[in-house]
Design a protein around this motif. Sequence first.
Motif, mmCIF file in Angstrom:
data_model
loop_
_atom_site.group_PDB
_atom_site.id
_atom_site.type_symbol
_atom_site.label_atom_id
_atom_site.label_comp_id
_atom_site.label_asym_id
_atom_site.label_seq_id
_atom_site.Cartn_x
_atom_site.Cartn_y
_atom_site.Cartn_z
ATOM 1 N N HIS A 57 58.432 41.955 80.073
ATOM 2 C CA HIS A 57 59.133 42.456 78.884
ATOM 3 C C HIS A 57 60.647 42.529 79.024
ATOM 4 N N CYS A 58 61.200 42.531 80.209
ATOM 5 C CA CYS A 58 62.644 42.705 80.422
ATOM 6 C C CYS A 58 63.352 41.356 80.468
ATOM 7 N N ILE A 59 63.348 40.639 79.384
ATOM 8 C CA ILE A 59 63.914 39.284 79.377
ATOM 9 C C ILE A 59 65.143 39.209 78.477
ATOM 10 N N ARG A 60 66.166 38.542 78.982
ATOM 11 C CA ARG A 60 67.311 38.133 78.178
ATOM 12 C C ARG A 60 67.409 36.630 78.352
ATOM 13 N N TRP A 61 67.962 35.955 77.357
ATOM 14 C CA TRP A 61 68.058 34.508 77.439
ATOM 15 C C TRP A 61 69.186 33.980 76.561
ATOM 16 N N VAL A 62 69.663 32.792 76.950
ATOM 17 C CA VAL A 62 70.681 32.060 76.205
ATOM 18 C C VAL A 62 70.225 30.612 76.145
ATOM 19 N N LEU A 63 70.329 30.014 74.965
ATOM 20 C CA LEU A 63 69.955 28.618 74.778
ATOM 21 C C LEU A 63 71.163 27.822 74.305
ATOM 22 N N ILE A 64 71.367 26.674 74.924
ATOM 23 C CA ILE A 64 72.293 25.674 74.394
ATOM 24 C C ILE A 64 71.411 24.565 73.848
ATOM 25 N N ASN A 65 71.517 24.333 72.557
ATOM 26 C CA ASN A 65 70.680 23.321 71.906
ATOM 27 C C ASN A 65 70.957 21.926 72.448
ATOM 28 N N SER A 80 66.145 43.943 83.983
ATOM 29 C CA SER A 80 65.960 45.137 84.809
ATOM 30 C C SER A 80 66.532 44.907 86.213
ATOM 31 N N ILE A 81 66.858 43.641 86.537
ATOM 32 C CA ILE A 81 67.427 43.288 87.839
ATOM 33 C C ILE A 81 68.886 42.858 87.707
ATOM 34 N N PHE A 82 69.193 42.110 86.655
ATOM 35 C CA PHE A 82 70.544 41.582 86.448
ATOM 36 C C PHE A 82 71.107 42.090 85.126
ATOM 37 N N LEU A 83 72.288 42.667 85.183
ATOM 38 C CA LEU A 83 72.973 43.126 83.989
ATOM 39 C C LEU A 83 74.074 42.122 83.650
ATOM 40 N N ALA A 84 73.981 41.506 82.493
ATOM 41 C CA ALA A 84 74.988 40.522 82.081
ATOM 42 C C ALA A 84 76.274 41.240 81.697
ATOM 43 N N LYS A 85 77.350 40.927 82.416
ATOM 44 C CA LYS A 85 78.658 41.516 82.124
ATOM 45 C C LYS A 85 79.422 40.658 81.117
ATOM 46 N N SER A 86 79.213 39.344 81.184
ATOM 47 C CA SER A 86 79.941 38.426 80.326
ATOM 48 C C SER A 86 79.141 37.133 80.201
ATOM 49 N N ILE A 87 79.048 36.619 78.975
ATOM 50 C CA ILE A 87 78.363 35.352 78.732
ATOM 51 C C ILE A 87 79.291 34.479 77.883
ATOM 52 N N LYS A 88 79.502 33.259 78.340
ATOM 53 C CA LYS A 88 80.297 32.282 77.593
ATOM 54 C C LYS A 88 79.538 30.958 77.663
ATOM 55 N N PHE A 89 79.730 30.127 76.655
ATOM 56 C CA PHE A 89 79.067 28.831 76.711
ATOM 57 C C PHE A 89 79.757 27.838 75.798
ATOM 58 N N SER A 90 79.510 26.575 76.088
ATOM 59 C CA SER A 90 79.952 25.466 75.251
ATOM 60 C C SER A 90 78.743 24.549 75.110
ATOM 61 N N LYS A 91 78.938 23.350 74.584
ATOM 62 C CA LYS A 91 77.795 22.441 74.454
ATOM 63 C C LYS A 91 77.360 21.867 75.802
ATOM 64 N N SER A 92 78.206 22.019 76.847
ATOM 65 C CA SER A 92 77.899 21.424 78.155
ATOM 66 C C SER A 92 77.688 22.430 79.280
ATOM 67 N N TRP A 93 77.955 23.697 79.050
ATOM 68 C CA TRP A 93 77.813 24.666 80.133
ATOM 69 C C TRP A 93 77.508 26.068 79.615
ATOM 70 N N ILE A 94 76.903 26.849 80.509
ATOM 71 C CA ILE A 94 76.660 28.273 80.280
ATOM 72 C C ILE A 94 77.273 29.013 81.457
ATOM 73 N N TYR A 95 78.084 30.011 81.154
ATOM 74 C CA TYR A 95 78.683 30.862 82.173
ATOM 75 C C TYR A 95 78.134 32.266 81.964
ATOM 76 N N ASP A 104 74.495 46.131 93.401
ATOM 77 C CA ASP A 104 75.809 46.254 92.781
ATOM 78 C C ASP A 104 76.751 45.107 93.149
ATOM 79 N N ILE A 105 76.202 43.907 93.223
ATOM 80 C CA ILE A 105 76.985 42.706 93.507
ATOM 81 C C ILE A 105 77.210 41.964 92.195
ATOM 82 N N VAL A 106 78.454 41.579 91.948
ATOM 83 C CA VAL A 106 78.761 40.795 90.756
ATOM 84 C C VAL A 106 78.899 39.339 91.169
ATOM 85 N N PHE A 107 78.251 38.453 90.414
ATOM 86 C CA PHE A 107 78.316 37.034 90.700
ATOM 87 C C PHE A 107 78.268 36.260 89.387
ATOM 88 N N VAL A 108 78.699 35.018 89.458
ATOM 89 C CA VAL A 108 78.707 34.129 88.299
ATOM 90 C C VAL A 108 77.708 33.014 88.537
#
Length: 166
Positions: A57-65, A80-95, A104-108
């Motif tokens: 049940h603890c799902i987040r998601w991002v789709l690039i068509n 419940s494991i990863f908290l998204a601090k920032s999400i950016k995307f274009s047609k070729s990438w997801i950040y 408490d480790i932040v990673f990209v």
Amino acid sequence: MGNNPELGYDICDLGSLFNRKFIKEAIRDYGISFCLLVETKVTNCSSALINFLWPRHCIRWVLINAMSKSGGMLLMWDESIFLAKSIKFSKSWIYIANRHIKNDIVFVVMGIYAPYFDSERRIVWNELSKLHFAFIEYHWFLCGDCNETQNALDKNNDFYNKKRCF
């Protein structure tokens, strides 16, 4: 990240029932908590598809068509494991900048499906370079299909540009 494996996979068509079952079983059997699917060929994603792939049940998601019949990326994670601090995307990438809640480790994580043509790919690499320098204090994971090769034998067609190899 501890006991929770991550998955990156070039799915080559999420429309295939075989591929959807493979992903679902991998997520379940290996306890995957962060998953990037490249070349989904999906232009629209329903909650039903996400719930099929990720039964917890603890799902987040991002789709690039996908663009016509190629590309597309789906990034899913257990919030419940990863908290998204920032999400950016274009047609070729997801950040996505994440904080691993327990450690408490932040990673990209940067998911990429680079364009085939050199001129378009250069634009993508410039965008990613700017993002990297803007968020250089984080650990980075780059995954996906960069459409770059080091050896002409790696190409499945006749075009190979030695100048672009690194």
